[in-house]
Design a protein around this motif. Structure first.
Motif, PDB file in Angstrom:
ATOM      1  N   LEU A 137      19.721  -2.447  -4.516  1.00  0.00           N
ATOM      2  CA  LEU A 137      20.358  -3.723  -4.584  1.00  0.00           C
ATOM      3  C   LEU A 137      21.950  -4.006  -5.657  1.00  0.00           C
ATOM      4  O   LEU A 137      21.833  -4.437  -5.776  1.00  0.00           O
ATOM      5  CB  LEU A 137      19.349  -4.492  -5.915  1.00  0.00           C
ATOM      6  CG  LEU A 137      18.152  -5.119  -5.273  1.00  0.00           C
ATOM      7  CD1 LEU A 137      17.134  -5.618  -5.629  1.00  0.00           C
ATOM      8  CD2 LEU A 137      17.913  -6.690  -3.666  1.00  0.00           C
TER       9      LEU A 137
ATOM     10  N   ARG B  76      19.134 -10.485  -8.994  1.00  0.00           N
ATOM     11  CA  ARG B  76      18.735 -10.186  -8.132  1.00  0.00           C
ATOM     12  C   ARG B  76      18.021  -8.226  -8.885  1.00  0.00           C
ATOM     13  O   ARG B  76      16.907  -7.634  -8.525  1.00  0.00           O
ATOM     14  CB  ARG B  76      20.045  -8.458  -7.808  1.00  0.00           C
ATOM     15  CG  ARG B  76      20.922  -9.142  -6.778  1.00  0.00           C
ATOM     16  CD  ARG B  76      22.088  -8.017  -6.554  1.00  0.00           C
ATOM     17  NE  ARG B  76      23.424  -8.314  -7.132  1.00  0.00           N
ATOM     18  CZ  ARG B  76      23.828  -8.004  -7.081  1.00  0.00           C
ATOM     19  NH1 ARG B  76      24.584  -6.197  -6.793  1.00  0.00           N
ATOM     20  NH2 ARG B  76      25.523  -8.326  -8.119  1.00  0.00           N
TER      21      ARG B  76
ATOM     22  N   ALA C 241      21.660  -9.504  -0.141  1.00  0.00           N
ATOM     23  CA  ALA C 241      20.383  -8.186  -0.573  1.00  0.00           C
ATOM     24  C   ALA C 241      18.423  -9.359  -0.439  1.00  0.00           C
ATOM     25  O   ALA C 241      18.017  -8.309  -0.256  1.00  0.00           O
ATOM     26  CB  ALA C 241      20.811  -8.226  -1.980  1.00  0.00           C
TER      27      ALA C 241
ATOM     28  N   LEU D 103      16.636  -6.524   1.644  1.00  0.00           N
ATOM     29  CA  LEU D 103      15.373  -6.061   1.258  1.00  0.00           C
ATOM     30  C   LEU D 103      14.027  -6.580   2.049  1.00  0.00           C
ATOM     31  O   LEU D 103      12.985  -5.690   1.861  1.00  0.00           O
ATOM     32  CB  LEU D 103      15.194  -6.439  -0.353  1.00  0.00           C
ATOM     33  CG  LEU D 103      13.889  -5.434  -1.230  1.00  0.00           C
ATOM     34  CD1 LEU D 103      14.148  -4.514  -1.020  1.00  0.00           C
ATOM     35  CD2 LEU D 103      14.061  -5.976  -2.617  1.00  0.00           C
TER      36      LEU D 103
END
Length: 243
Positions: free
Chosen positions: A149, A169, A203, A207
């Motif tokens: 991240l 994050r 991000a 993921l």
């Protein structure tokens, strides 16, 4: 039977691997406000498969948070059930619902809720160690997640030393630290400026795709919602697919 429910049953019949990871069936949730009854969810149905991201877009007060809380086993529905990997959960004892919630579901909220006295690394370590991993095992995964991240240089910083986007994050890394199969996010970029929100959302979706999570993200941002696999809304207490 709704189209969503019918499709889910058809998929389930075709093989176990096709069973939705998360399936809300006929969920109802009502609240008393004085003498009036508020019908927040009224037969809501939603099926989500592994690796699929769903944006939940609806105005404030429509029931987005309620739906997420029920999907995440934080609340019981008044009627209906929540199936996790094909298993009904409404009738399970609290300790078993807690076990499923701890092992199978990750949560990200609008506020990061990080522990202020711990570093970014420690915030991601702790849920893994509570689950039973050794410190070395937990540290390895935490470093990998935070690095993925873009937080390699911020591992030893406390939340107050991080920007809003960095804090969120870290919260995302913490939510997926125990390798859940489902991720539920309630306005995860709502407290961020547009540019930071875009970066955090990118991000998060990266993921999600890399890990194969089944994901619901509640958001008001249609531009962000457009990047997800599906978009749904709540209308008269029911989940409705959007084009």
């Amino acid at each position: 039977m709704s189209d969503t429910l019918a499709d889910a049953n058809v998929e389930a019949a075709e093989g176990e691997q096709d069973i939705p990871i998360l399936f809300l069936q006929g969920v109802e949730r009502h609240y008393q406000q004085g003498d009036a009854t508020l019908h927040i969810l009224n037969g809501a149905e939603l099926a989500i498969w592994a690796g699929q991201s769903v944006a939940l877009v609806a105005p404030s007060g429509a029931g987005k948070s309620t739906l997420l809380h029920i999907a995440g086993l934080l609340e019981h529905p008044d009627h209906g059930d929540v199936f996790i990997d094909g298993r009904a959960t409404a009738g399970l004892p609290d300790h078993e619902r807690t076990r499923i919630r701890r092992n199978e579901i990750g949560f990200v909220y609008q506020s990061h809720h990080l522990l202020p006295e711990f570093t970014a690394l420690e915030n991601v370590l702790l849920p893994q160690m509570i689950r039973g991993l050794t410190r070395d095992e937990a540290r390895k995964r935490a470093v990998e997640l935070l690095g993925y991240l873009g937080l390699q240089a911020r591992l030893n910083h406390q939340p107050a030393e991080l920007s809003g986007g960095e804090q969120q994050r870290v919260a995302i890394a913490r939510a997926v630290a125990n390798a859940p199969r489902i991720l539920l996010a309630d306005e995860p970029t709502g407290n961020l400026d547009i540019r930071t929100a875009d970066h955090v959302f990118a991000a998060l979706t990266q993921l999600v795709r890399a890990s194969g999570l089944a994901t619901i993200i509640a958001t008001h941002n249609m531009e962000l919602a457009a990047r997800m696999d599906r978009r749904v809304t709540l209308r008269d207490g029911q989940v409705v697919e959007m084009e």
